[in-house]
Design an enzyme around this catalytic site. Structure first.
Site, PDB file in Angstrom:
ATOM      1  N   TYR A  88       2.690   4.068 -13.069  1.00 35.06           N
ATOM      2  CA  TYR A  88       2.516   2.874 -12.249  1.00 35.06           C
ATOM      3  C   TYR A  88       2.650   1.607 -13.084  1.00 35.06           C
ATOM      4  O   TYR A  88       3.125   0.569 -12.587  1.00 35.06           O
ATOM      5  CB  TYR A  88       1.176   2.928 -11.507  1.00 35.06           C
ATOM      6  CG  TYR A  88       1.269   3.757 -10.250  1.00 35.06           C
ATOM      7  CD1 TYR A  88       1.803   3.233  -9.078  1.00 35.06           C
ATOM      8  CD2 TYR A  88       0.869   5.091 -10.245  1.00 35.06           C
ATOM      9  CE1 TYR A  88       1.924   3.999  -7.935  1.00 35.06           C
ATOM     10  CE2 TYR A  88       0.987   5.866  -9.100  1.00 35.06           C
ATOM     11  CZ  TYR A  88       1.513   5.316  -7.955  1.00 35.06           C
ATOM     12  OH  TYR A  88       1.652   6.081  -6.815  1.00 35.06           O
ATOM     13  N   VAL A 125       5.156  -1.983  -1.127  1.00 30.68           N
ATOM     14  CA  VAL A 125       3.943  -2.246  -1.910  1.00 30.68           C
ATOM     15  C   VAL A 125       4.185  -3.278  -3.005  1.00 30.68           C
ATOM     16  O   VAL A 125       3.293  -3.551  -3.802  1.00 30.68           O
ATOM     17  CB  VAL A 125       3.408  -0.932  -2.541  1.00 30.68           C
ATOM     18  CG1 VAL A 125       3.043   0.073  -1.468  1.00 30.68           C
ATOM     19  CG2 VAL A 125       4.406  -0.330  -3.527  1.00 30.68           C
ATOM     20  N   HIS A 141       0.983   0.201   3.255  1.00 33.15           N
ATOM     21  CA  HIS A 141       0.845   1.203   2.197  1.00 33.15           C
ATOM     22  C   HIS A 141       0.183   0.651   0.952  1.00 33.15           C
ATOM     23  O   HIS A 141       0.284   1.253  -0.124  1.00 33.15           O
ATOM     24  CB  HIS A 141       2.217   1.797   1.868  1.00 33.15           C
ATOM     25  CG  HIS A 141       2.827   2.531   3.025  1.00 33.15           C
ATOM     26  ND1 HIS A 141       4.178   2.773   3.143  1.00 33.15           N
ATOM     27  CD2 HIS A 141       2.259   3.078   4.136  1.00 33.15           C
ATOM     28  CE1 HIS A 141       4.418   3.430   4.263  1.00 33.15           C
ATOM     29  NE2 HIS A 141       3.270   3.617   4.884  1.00 33.15           N
ATOM     30  N   THR A 211      14.499  -0.697   7.199  1.00 33.81           N
ATOM     31  CA  THR A 211      13.788   0.582   7.177  1.00 33.81           C
ATOM     32  C   THR A 211      14.585   1.624   7.945  1.00 33.81           C
ATOM     33  O   THR A 211      15.229   1.306   8.949  1.00 33.81           O
ATOM     34  CB  THR A 211      12.363   0.456   7.764  1.00 33.81           C
ATOM     35  OG1 THR A 211      11.748   1.745   7.798  1.00 33.81           O
ATOM     36  CG2 THR A 211      12.375  -0.133   9.161  1.00 33.81           C
TER      37      THR A 211
END
Length: 263
Positions: A88, A125, A141, A211
């Site tokens: 991350y 995110v 999210h 999307t």
């Protein structure tokens, strides 16, 4: 509450479709100008135009040996906290190098000059909508650049006072910090999802931007909006699974079409 998606929708490659005509864009622009409530649902394609790699693609070099889904689960984090934390950290470094694109900026400018009329809902995110200046973004999210506690925080757990490490931890009880994103198998934030449903139900126009329409429950917002009488518009560079739900489909990039609609 709805759970996060269990698979990556970006592997599919729907067929292309004709580019949006100028007349379609102008008619939608007029509809948006007259609407009292607009909702915008954005996905990975929106961020890809800023150079953000998709979830599967964000695994070059050393990280390519690991399964991204194993790096985005509580079980994976508990088994290998340092490895997942550093993955991350790598993703955060990638995001820090990119900037909001013209589509993000167009939405932010319009919402500032038409206060209270636009709700931005995102599956992303990366925080690019927030950095562009959109207020009250509903991040379904979570947010990559923020942290939260892995286990239920005790009175000693203070996000401002953590012991350094990979990951950092509470210096008293050892509770670990984790990225504040929704991992596979976890429920979406209840308050955020409720606000997103309300925005979809109350929208006169819902734009679904970038999307594939394969990730639920987020994709279900288009169906909620359509049942509530909204004009649902899919904006994408190719066909999506929500085209059949849409009142209108515009083919083109978010960075090109959103400024044309809102600036």
């Amino acid at each position: 509450m709805p759970l996060a998606p269990s698979s990556d929708p970006l592997s599919a490659s729907p067929p292309a479709r004709p580019v949006a005509a100028s007349g379609e864009v102008q008619a939608l622009r007029q509809r948006l100008a007259a609407a009292c409530q607009i909702a915008v649902l954005t996905g990975a394609g929106m961020s890809a135009e800023s150079g953000v790699p998709t979830f599967r693609d964000d695994s070059s070099g050393y990280w390519s040996q690991f399964n991204p889904q194993e790096m985005a689960s509580e079980a994976g984090f508990r088994a290998h906290p340092q490895r997942v934390w550093n993955w991350y950290a790598h993703r955060r470094a990638v995001i820090a190098r990119v900037e909001p694109n013209a589509g993000h900026l167009a939405l932010a400018r319009w919402s500032r000059t038409h206060e209270g009329r636009m709700s931005v809902i995102t599956q992303n995110v990366d925080g690019l909508h927030q950095r562009a200046g959109s207020a009250g973004v509903l991040a379904l999210h979570g947010e990559l650049m923020r942290n939260r506690w892995l286990d239920r925080p005790r009175s000693c757990c203070d996000l401002q006072r953590v012991a350094p490490g990979e990951p950092p931890s509470c210096p008293v009880c050892g509770n670990l910090l984790r990225p504040a994103v929704v991992w596979f198998g976890e429920a979406l934030p209840a308050s955020v999802w409720q606000a997103a449903e309300q925005a979809a139900q109350g929208a006169e126009v819902l734009l679904v931007v970038g999307t594939s329409g394969a990730v639920y429950p987020a994709a279900g917002l288009a169906q909620i909006a359509r049942r509530s009488g909204a004009h649902v518009v899919v904006i994408n560079t190719q066909a999506t699974e929500l085209d059949a739900v849409a009142s209108q489909c515009l083919t083109g990039s978010a960075a090109r079409l959103l400024p044309a609609l809102f600036d």
